[in-house]
Design a protein around this motif. Structure first.
Motif, mmCIF file in Angstrom:
data_model
loop_
_atom_site.group_PDB
_atom_site.id
_atom_site.type_symbol
_atom_site.label_atom_id
_atom_site.label_comp_id
_atom_site.label_asym_id
_atom_site.label_seq_id
_atom_site.Cartn_x
_atom_site.Cartn_y
_atom_site.Cartn_z
ATOM 1 N N GLU A 77 -32.197 5.833 17.212
ATOM 2 C CA GLU A 77 -32.824 5.614 18.520
ATOM 3 C C GLU A 77 -32.446 6.775 19.438
ATOM 4 O OE1 GLU A 77 -34.893 3.266 19.134
ATOM 5 O OE2 GLU A 77 -34.598 2.097 17.288
ATOM 6 N N ILE A 78 -33.326 7.087 20.357
ATOM 7 C CA ILE A 78 -33.115 8.254 21.212
ATOM 8 C C ILE A 78 -31.780 8.174 21.943
ATOM 9 C CG2 ILE A 78 -33.979 9.477 23.248
ATOM 10 C CD1 ILE A 78 -36.822 8.767 22.273
ATOM 11 N N GLU A 79 -31.438 6.974 22.429
ATOM 12 C CA GLU A 79 -30.187 6.824 23.184
ATOM 13 C C GLU A 79 -28.949 6.988 22.285
ATOM 14 O OE1 GLU A 79 -31.944 2.683 22.375
ATOM 15 O OE2 GLU A 79 -32.635 4.654 23.064
ATOM 16 N N ALA A 80 -29.141 6.900 20.959
ATOM 17 C CA ALA A 80 -28.002 7.041 20.031
ATOM 18 C C ALA A 80 -27.923 8.443 19.429
ATOM 19 C CB ALA A 80 -28.102 6.003 18.913
ATOM 20 N N LEU A 81 -28.825 9.325 19.840
ATOM 21 C CA LEU A 81 -28.856 10.669 19.254
ATOM 22 C C LEU A 81 -27.564 11.431 19.511
ATOM 23 C CD1 LEU A 81 -30.439 12.858 17.755
ATOM 24 C CD2 LEU A 81 -31.400 13.580 19.966
ATOM 25 N N SER A 82 -27.005 11.293 20.705
ATOM 26 C CA SER A 82 -25.781 12.028 21.031
ATOM 27 C C SER A 82 -24.625 11.626 20.106
ATOM 28 C CB SER A 82 -25.386 11.814 22.490
ATOM 29 O OG SER A 82 -25.175 10.432 22.740
ATOM 30 N N LYS A 83 -24.570 10.349 19.736
ATOM 31 C CA LYS A 83 -23.526 9.880 18.815
ATOM 32 C C LYS A 83 -23.728 10.485 17.426
ATOM 33 C CE LYS A 83 -20.155 7.132 17.343
ATOM 34 N NZ LYS A 83 -20.144 7.415 15.923
ATOM 35 N N LEU A 84 -24.988 10.557 16.979
ATOM 36 C CA LEU A 84 -25.278 11.155 15.669
ATOM 37 C C LEU A 84 -24.903 12.639 15.680
ATOM 38 C CD1 LEU A 84 -26.484 10.559 12.857
ATOM 39 C CD2 LEU A 84 -28.695 11.301 13.752
ATOM 40 N N LYS A 85 -25.178 13.317 16.769
ATOM 41 C CA LYS A 85 -24.819 14.733 16.894
ATOM 42 C C LYS A 85 -23.303 14.906 16.875
ATOM 43 C CE LYS A 85 -27.106 17.310 19.845
ATOM 44 N NZ LYS A 85 -27.744 17.745 21.117
ATOM 45 N N GLN A 86 -22.618 13.959 17.434
ATOM 46 C CA GLN A 86 -21.150 14.004 17.435
ATOM 47 C C GLN A 86 -20.599 13.805 16.022
ATOM 48 O OE1 GLN A 86 -19.456 11.256 20.268
ATOM 49 N NE2 GLN A 86 -17.374 11.547 19.510
ATOM 50 N N ASP A 87 -21.231 12.924 15.237
ATOM 51 C CA ASP A 87 -20.782 12.649 13.870
ATOM 52 C C ASP A 87 -21.156 13.771 12.900
ATOM 53 O OD1 ASP A 87 -19.756 10.257 14.751
ATOM 54 O OD2 ASP A 87 -21.483 9.050 14.099
ATOM 55 N N TYR A 88 -22.275 14.445 13.176
ATOM 56 C CA TYR A 88 -22.782 15.498 12.282
ATOM 57 C C TYR A 88 -23.100 16.764 13.088
ATOM 58 C CZ TYR A 88 -23.365 11.757 8.841
ATOM 59 O OH TYR A 88 -23.153 10.707 7.963
ATOM 60 N N PRO A 89 -22.111 17.354 13.732
ATOM 61 C CA PRO A 89 -22.388 18.521 14.599
ATOM 62 C C PRO A 89 -22.982 19.706 13.836
ATOM 63 C CG PRO A 89 -20.031 18.276 14.217
ATOM 64 C CD PRO A 89 -20.678 17.034 13.694
ATOM 65 N N PHE A 90 -22.627 19.847 12.556
ATOM 66 C CA PHE A 90 -23.107 20.963 11.752
ATOM 67 C C PHE A 90 -24.574 20.817 11.356
ATOM 68 C CE2 PHE A 90 -20.575 17.842 9.489
ATOM 69 C CZ PHE A 90 -21.479 17.329 8.563
ATOM 70 N N MET A 91 -25.187 19.667 11.634
ATOM 71 C CA MET A 91 -26.601 19.449 11.312
ATOM 72 C C MET A 91 -27.514 19.751 12.509
ATOM 73 S SD MET A 91 -26.415 18.592 8.171
ATOM 74 C CE MET A 91 -28.084 18.027 7.814
ATOM 75 N N PHE A 92 -26.932 20.060 13.635
ATOM 76 C CA PHE A 92 -27.713 20.286 14.850
ATOM 77 C C PHE A 92 -27.367 21.648 15.443
ATOM 78 C CE2 PHE A 92 -27.309 15.706 14.359
ATOM 79 C CZ PHE A 92 -28.588 15.241 14.634
ATOM 80 N N ALA A 93 -28.290 22.586 15.340
ATOM 81 C CA ALA A 93 -28.062 23.912 15.917
ATOM 82 C C ALA A 93 -27.929 23.789 17.444
ATOM 83 C CB ALA A 93 -29.211 24.844 15.561
ATOM 84 N N LYS A 94 -26.896 24.405 17.988
ATOM 85 C CA LYS A 94 -26.606 24.263 19.415
ATOM 86 C C LYS A 94 -27.683 24.877 20.311
ATOM 87 C CE LYS A 94 -21.581 23.916 19.002
ATOM 88 N NZ LYS A 94 -20.268 24.517 19.346
ATOM 89 N N LYS A 95 -28.430 25.820 19.763
ATOM 90 C CA LYS A 95 -29.430 26.492 20.606
ATOM 91 C C LYS A 95 -30.615 25.586 20.942
ATOM 92 C CE LYS A 95 -31.837 28.706 16.708
ATOM 93 N NZ LYS A 95 -32.307 29.992 16.167
ATOM 94 N N TYR A 96 -30.709 24.419 20.248
ATOM 95 C CA TYR A 96 -31.817 23.500 20.515
ATOM 96 C C TYR A 96 -31.337 22.317 21.353
ATOM 97 C CZ TYR A 96 -34.201 26.070 16.792
ATOM 98 O OH TYR A 96 -34.769 27.052 16.035
ATOM 99 N N SER A 97 -32.157 21.935 22.325
ATOM 100 C CA SER A 97 -31.827 20.793 23.187
ATOM 101 C C SER A 97 -32.217 19.482 22.505
ATOM 102 C CB SER A 97 -32.574 20.912 24.521
ATOM 103 O OG SER A 97 -33.976 20.814 24.286
ATOM 104 N N ASP A 98 -31.825 18.373 23.116
ATOM 105 C CA ASP A 98 -32.171 17.057 22.570
ATOM 106 C C ASP A 98 -33.675 16.875 22.456
ATOM 107 O OD1 ASP A 98 -29.515 16.558 22.457
ATOM 108 O OD2 ASP A 98 -29.494 14.918 23.905
ATOM 109 N N SER A 99 -34.425 17.440 23.405
ATOM 110 C CA SER A 99 -35.883 17.275 23.378
ATOM 111 C C SER A 99 -36.486 17.862 22.099
ATOM 112 C CB SER A 99 -36.520 17.932 24.605
ATOM 113 O OG SER A 99 -36.222 19.325 24.649
ATOM 114 N N PHE A 100 -35.884 18.926 21.592
ATOM 115 C CA PHE A 100 -36.365 19.523 20.339
ATOM 116 C C PHE A 100 -36.186 18.541 19.185
ATOM 117 C CE2 PHE A 100 -35.249 21.624 16.339
ATOM 118 C CZ PHE A 100 -36.365 22.420 16.124
ATOM 119 N N TRP A 101 -35.008 17.921 19.094
ATOM 120 C CA TRP A 101 -34.725 17.009 17.976
ATOM 121 C C TRP A 101 -35.565 15.730 18.094
ATOM 122 C CZ3 TRP A 101 -32.706 19.758 14.491
ATOM 123 C CH2 TRP A 101 -31.790 20.768 14.790
#
Length: 320
Positions: A47-71
């Motif tokens: 869920e969109i509101e849980a995206l930040s938690k997923l990014k915290q658990d898997y930081p290496f799967m989310f390139a920092k140059k992209y914002s949440d809106s991209f994902w």
């Protein structure tokens, strides 16, 4: 005398089988236990509101140059959604593959006691079949959208000789091959023999790490392709020797005999269309097998020995 000879051969075979069985029993006792992390599923369902938690658990799967809106846009993209659905159809669970990976890890731990279990994570890559497996010291990433089955509609534009191995059965083979490349040391490959022995090491590594896979699966051939290679081994070897190709540094040779291709390029019309690709890899495999059979050498020693030393001490003779 013939009967005595036959009995002796049978006894040798039985003793060899018993030795292999005992070895596999000892390896199985290592009993590694992993849980494959289905990031592909977590990302598809987050869920969109849980995206930040997923990014915290898997930081290496989310390139920092992209914002949440991209994902979020990625998640909602129609093609991405279809990809998720097709992956879910092909892999409603991962238990059988997980068991094969655990067996591979058992073997790695046996031969390399320093081996530490990594996290194994599945993802999607928009069918990037050139990077099916990504390996680090602590993480294994498996792009499982590249294993949906050789006839899958997503692979319609991919050459058949590549698509033939985009199937679930090859996941652990590709993973074993990735570990082989990690453990092999070989000086820069200059000659055709260097290339042959390098890939012979990879395939022999597969022999030891994934013995539960068939020979054809270990090299990525069909059964018919493996049978063709075995039946024509003597001819292939004679071709290499008579044309003095083994020590040649011709840069065209890897594309003819080593690299993935629909067939091997002997430049002989009656042979080329029938042959599988990568026959140089196959012949290197047989040379390395002969070397290990005829020398008292450990796997670790094999992986660092030079191609010339391996070839010169292999006593290799092709099947007739």
């Amino acid at each position: 005398m013939k009967k005595i000879g036959s009995l002796f051969i049978l006894l040798v075979v039985l003793l060899s089988c018993n030795k292999e069985n005992r070895l596999e029993q000892n390896i199985n006792k290592i009993n590694t236990d992993i849980t494959v992390e289905r990031f592909d599923r977590l990302f598809a369902n987050v869920e969109i509101e849980a995206l930040s938690k997923l990014k915290q658990d898997y930081p290496f799967m989310f390139a920092k140059k992209y914002s949440d809106s991209f994902w979020i846009a990625q998640k909602k993209d129609s093609l991405q959604r279809e990809l998720f659905l097709e992956v879910e159809k092909a892999f409603p669970d991962f238990e059988d593959v997980e068991l094969e990976i655990e067996s591979l890890f058992n073997h790695l731990k046996y031969y390399f006691p320093e081996f530490k279990l990594p996290r194994v994570i599945t993802t999607t890559s928009m069918v990037d079949y050139r990077n099916k497996v990504i390996l680090t010291d602590t993480i294994v990433l498996l792009s499982i959208d590249t294993y949906l089955g050789s006839q899958h509609k997503f692979y319609a534009g991919i050459q058949k000789y590549i698509a033939s191995n985009l199937r679930k059965e090859q996941i652990v083979v590709d993973l074993s091959g990735a570990y082989a490349e990690k453990y092999i040391y070989q000086s820069p490959r200059k000659t055709l023999l260097d290339e042959m022995i390098y890939y012979g090491k990879v395939l022999y590594f597969n022999d030891l790490m994934i013995p539960f896979k068939s020979e054809s699966e270990r090299i990525g051939y069909t059964d018919e392709e493996l049978q063709w290679a075995q039946a024509n081994e003597s001819y292939i070897w004679r071709y290499f020797v008579e044309r003095e190709l083994l020590y040649s540094t011709d840069s065209k040779l890897p594309n003819r005999f080593i690299n993935p291709a629909p067939f091997t390029k002997f430049y002989l019309e009656e042979i080329d269309s029938e042959s599988p690709g990568r026959l140089g890899q196959y012949m290197g495999w047989q040379i390395v097998r002969a070397y290990m059979e005829n020398n008292d050498v450990t796997l670790k020693e094999l992986l660092v020995n030079s191609s010339e030393a391996i070839f010169n001490n292999s006593k290799f003779k092709p099947r007739k």
